[in-house]
Design an enzyme around this catalytic site. Structure first.
Site, PDB file in Angstrom:
ATOM      1  N   ASP A 122      21.438   8.190  -6.523  1.00 59.06           N
ATOM      2  CA  ASP A 122      22.332   9.308  -6.814  1.00 59.06           C
ATOM      3  C   ASP A 122      21.509  10.590  -6.908  1.00 59.06           C
ATOM      4  O   ASP A 122      20.351  10.571  -7.318  1.00 59.06           O
ATOM      5  CB  ASP A 122      23.078   9.045  -8.124  1.00 59.06           C
ATOM      6  CG  ASP A 122      24.293   9.930  -8.273  1.00 59.06           C
ATOM      7  OD1 ASP A 122      24.698  10.578  -7.278  1.00 59.06           O
ATOM      8  OD2 ASP A 122      24.859   9.987  -9.379  1.00 59.06           O
ATOM      9  N   ARG A 230      38.469  11.664  -9.688  1.00 61.73           N
ATOM     10  CA  ARG A 230      37.910  11.566 -11.045  1.00 61.73           C
ATOM     11  C   ARG A 230      38.734  12.389 -12.024  1.00 61.73           C
ATOM     12  O   ARG A 230      39.020  11.952 -13.153  1.00 61.73           O
ATOM     13  CB  ARG A 230      36.458  12.044 -11.042  1.00 61.73           C
ATOM     14  CG  ARG A 230      35.798  11.979 -12.430  1.00 61.73           C
ATOM     15  CD  ARG A 230      34.400  12.544 -12.392  1.00 61.73           C
ATOM     16  NE  ARG A 230      33.530  11.726 -11.551  1.00 61.73           N
ATOM     17  CZ  ARG A 230      32.337  12.131 -11.105  1.00 61.73           C
ATOM     18  NH1 ARG A 230      31.905  13.345 -11.390  1.00 61.73           N
ATOM     19  NH2 ARG A 230      31.603  11.323 -10.368  1.00 61.73           N
TER      20      ARG A 230
END
Length: 355
Positions: A122, A230
């Protein structure tokens, strides 16, 4: 022997990465995250391409090409990495760019990967340049050239690696160097989701959470979710809490959902307090612009990176601001929005100011 010692020491100290066994991939993702590609909503072209790549690699019984996902936060980059590992029935190793600081981190991490494993990094753009170079040969030739000693005693040791798949995620693909970016066989840009896609995501998530919600309520949440799953899931949880505490005896309708999100400071356009502060500052303090990002950040007392990565992408998408060589400027749509907000507050008895 030198490399083996580094690897042994690194296994004890390298706590930033986490290996996830095949059967435990689903335990890492949130319960609301899709586990397989058939459950994934939106990003149709990306999902179709990934299905093809996964099936082709399975047919050849080899590791899948390296994959790079880039785009704004919250669009599913991490979720897709977990989905790939699940679809490939492979172990998943998770780490982040800032945690890879030394060459020993790379050697230890890569040496522990098995055949066909998936390594997910990430914020890959934050890998240091010195460490990044070790990935070149690892991604292309599946080996690491490690230098031990110094001066006349320096020598290069080559450590072979098993074939693995590197999945990188970044919100700032422009910060990746060309040599690293070119080594990804599959590169995908994740875009914002449509209202219909977000409505489907809210319906799916509400089923998992055990929330009985009307279709109009799901659509209301989707409209205010800034095109981001999200945020849609976060707002769904807040609406669920508000309904449970204040209107448990009523059905969760659109009005209850709207009131819950207004309480959270999220308006009909999906803008929150920081978004409105940004627009008001640009309009009032800088006469609509142009204004530099550092000046805006100083005025708002926020990090400039927060404004660039979190606030601006959606404001640019809905056409409320534009970026010019001289700075950020308000558009007519943005000015109209502020006028409507000011009128609404005035009607509610305020003095016509947002704050």
């Amino acid at each position: 022997m030198a490399i083996e010692k580094i690897i042994d020491n690194n296994e004890d100290n390298h706590d930033e990465s986490k290996k996830i066994e095949k059967n435990d991939v689903e335990d890492v993702s949130s319960d609301l995250r899709p586990k397989i590609l058939n459950e994934y909503v939106g990003q149709i072209n990306i999902v179709t391409s990934l299905k093809t790549a996964i099936q082709a690699s399975e047919a050849r019984n080899e590791a899948m090409d390296h994959v790079l996902f880039h785009g704004p936060p919250g669009l599913g980059k991490t979720t897709l990495a977990h989905v790939i590992a699940k679809e490939k029935n492979s172990n998943l190793v998770v780490t982040s760019g800032p945690s890879l600081e030394k060459p020993a981190d790379i050697v230890g991490l890569l040496s522990n990967l098995g055949e066909g494993d998936v390594l997910f990094i990430d914020e890959i753009h934050r890998i240091s340049k010195g460490v990044e170079e070790y990935f070149y040969s690892a991604m292309e030739d599946f080996k690491v050239d490690f230098i031990t000693g110094s001066g006349t005693f320096a020598k290069t040791l080559t450590f072979p690696l098993k074939r693995f798949t590197l999945v990188g995620a970044t919100t700032r693909v422009g910060m990746l160097s060309s040599p690293l970016r070119d080594r990804f066989g599959l590169t995908y840009h994740l875009d914002f989701y449509s209202e219909d896609e977000l409505t489907e995501i809210v319906n799916r998530s509400s089923g998992i959470l055990g929330v009985s919600i009307e279709q109009e309520s799901s659509k209301e949440i989707a409209i205010r979710s800034r095109g981001t799953p999200r945020i849609a899931n976060r707002l769904l949880r807040r609406v669920r809490d508000y309904h449970q505490v204040n209107h448990k005896e009523k059905k969760l309708d659109r009005i209850i959902a709207s009131n819950a999100m207004e309480l959270e400071g999220v308006d009909i356009k999906g803008l929150d307090r920081l978004d409105r502060q940004y627009l008001i500052t640009l309009s009032n303090n800088y006469k609509g612009g142009p204004a530099g990002i550092e000046a805006l950040a100083a005025t708002l007392n926020e990090e400039s990176q927060t404004l660039v990565d979190v606030v601006e992408p959606y404001l640019l998408k809905i056409g409320f601001i534009i970026r010019t060589p001289s700075g950020r400027k308000m558009t007519l749509d943005g000015l109209r929005y502020l006028g409507e907000e000011s009128r609404k507050l005035s009607e509610e008895g305020s003095q016509g100011s947002m704050f």
